[in-house]
Design a protein around this motif. Structure first.
Motif, mmCIF file in Angstrom:
data_model
loop_
_atom_site.group_PDB
_atom_site.id
_atom_site.type_symbol
_atom_site.label_atom_id
_atom_site.label_comp_id
_atom_site.label_asym_id
_atom_site.label_seq_id
_atom_site.Cartn_x
_atom_site.Cartn_y
_atom_site.Cartn_z
ATOM 1 N N SER A 152 20.121 -9.323 -17.272
ATOM 2 C CA SER A 152 19.206 -9.757 -16.172
ATOM 3 C C SER A 152 18.102 -8.765 -15.943
ATOM 4 N N LEU A 153 16.786 -9.215 -15.748
ATOM 5 C CA LEU A 153 15.739 -8.223 -15.304
ATOM 6 C C LEU A 153 15.767 -8.214 -13.767
ATOM 7 N N ILE A 154 15.901 -6.731 -13.394
ATOM 8 C CA ILE A 154 15.635 -6.596 -11.815
ATOM 9 C C ILE A 154 14.157 -6.288 -11.482
ATOM 10 N N VAL A 155 13.509 -6.960 -10.736
ATOM 11 C CA VAL A 155 12.143 -6.622 -10.559
ATOM 12 C C VAL A 155 12.223 -5.993 -9.198
ATOM 13 N N GLY A 156 12.071 -4.795 -9.016
ATOM 14 C CA GLY A 156 12.269 -4.094 -7.771
ATOM 15 C C GLY A 156 10.994 -3.595 -7.113
ATOM 16 N N HIS A 157 10.662 -3.485 -5.741
ATOM 17 C CA HIS A 157 9.708 -3.061 -5.202
ATOM 18 C C HIS A 157 10.084 -2.020 -4.131
ATOM 19 N N VAL A 158 9.901 -0.834 -4.071
ATOM 20 C CA VAL A 158 10.272 0.229 -3.063
ATOM 21 C C VAL A 158 9.122 0.609 -2.329
ATOM 22 N N SER A 159 9.178 0.853 -1.115
ATOM 23 C CA SER A 159 8.102 1.340 -0.299
ATOM 24 C C SER A 159 8.648 1.781 1.137
ATOM 25 N N GLY A 166 0.741 -1.236 0.003
ATOM 26 C CA GLY A 166 -0.001 -0.117 0.095
ATOM 27 C C GLY A 166 0.815 1.265 -0.012
ATOM 28 N N THR A 167 2.174 1.124 0.570
ATOM 29 C CA THR A 167 2.939 2.241 0.463
ATOM 30 C C THR A 167 3.896 2.451 -0.895
ATOM 31 N N GLY A 168 4.192 1.487 -1.673
ATOM 32 C CA GLY A 168 4.962 1.430 -2.679
ATOM 33 C C GLY A 168 4.739 1.262 -4.117
ATOM 34 N N GLY A 169 5.621 0.937 -4.832
ATOM 35 C CA GLY A 169 5.409 0.595 -6.343
ATOM 36 C C GLY A 169 6.578 -0.231 -6.809
ATOM 37 N N PHE A 170 6.370 -0.835 -7.923
ATOM 38 C CA PHE A 170 7.451 -1.649 -8.462
ATOM 39 C C PHE A 170 8.170 -0.811 -9.625
ATOM 40 N N VAL A 171 9.372 -1.232 -9.637
ATOM 41 C CA VAL A 171 10.369 -0.672 -10.655
ATOM 42 C C VAL A 171 11.048 -1.843 -11.508
ATOM 43 N N LEU A 172 11.072 -1.757 -12.765
ATOM 44 C CA LEU A 172 12.015 -2.679 -13.508
ATOM 45 C C LEU A 172 13.133 -2.051 -14.090
#
Length: 149
Positions: free
Chosen positions: A111-118, A99-105
């Motif tokens: 290599s694909l990095i699937v990030g989530h920052v919150s 609920g406080t963040g979002g994804f970053v690709l």
């Protein structure tokens, strides 16, 4: 005694569910080096919770699966289209504090990095999936979860 057995069984079930996301997607290795190329936020979306079971079923054996152009409509975004020569993929994702963040690709090499920052400290890590337009097929897919206090 039955009560204690039921509690023990529940605790074991919860431990299995909590441990499952780490097998879903591995953290990026510390020695993964190279220039980072961010993928625009407009090139992907998170699969809605109501369709997550369908996405996780498709991603059961692989960290990413190539999709048809119409796949976005299947995952709730009828007007979504991949720009240029990018192609649609369904990709595993992990998040914490949704609920406080979002994804970053981003790409680091192939290599694909699937990030989530919150915001806030990392809590329980949960599974998700992204529908993403990628310019190449990933050699590997890794996770990166971070939070700010």
């Amino acid at each position: 005694m039955k009560y204690l057995a039921a509690i023990a069984g529940s605790m074991l079930s919860l431990a299995a569910i909590a441990a499952e996301p780490s097998a879903w997607l591995q953290a990026a290795p510390a020695n993964l080096g190279g220039a980072t190329e961010k993928i625009p936020d407009s090139s992907f979306f998170e699969v809605p919770v109501s369709l997550l079971d369908a996405a996780t079923s498709e991603l059961r054996d692989k960290a990413f699966v190539r999709q048809y152009a119409q796949g976005a409509a299947h995952f709730g975004h009828e007007d979504f289209a991949c720009p240029g020569k990018s192609r649609p993929y369904l990709v595993r994702a992990l998040y914490s504090n949704g609920g406080t963040g979002g994804f970053v690709l981003s790409w680091i090499g192939d290599s694909l990095i699937v990030g989530h920052v919150s915001l806030g400290p990392q809590g329980t890590v949960l599974k998700s999936a992204l529908f993403a337009c990628l310019t190449k097929e990933p050699a590997q897919v890794y996770s990166s979860i971070s939070g700010a206090m």
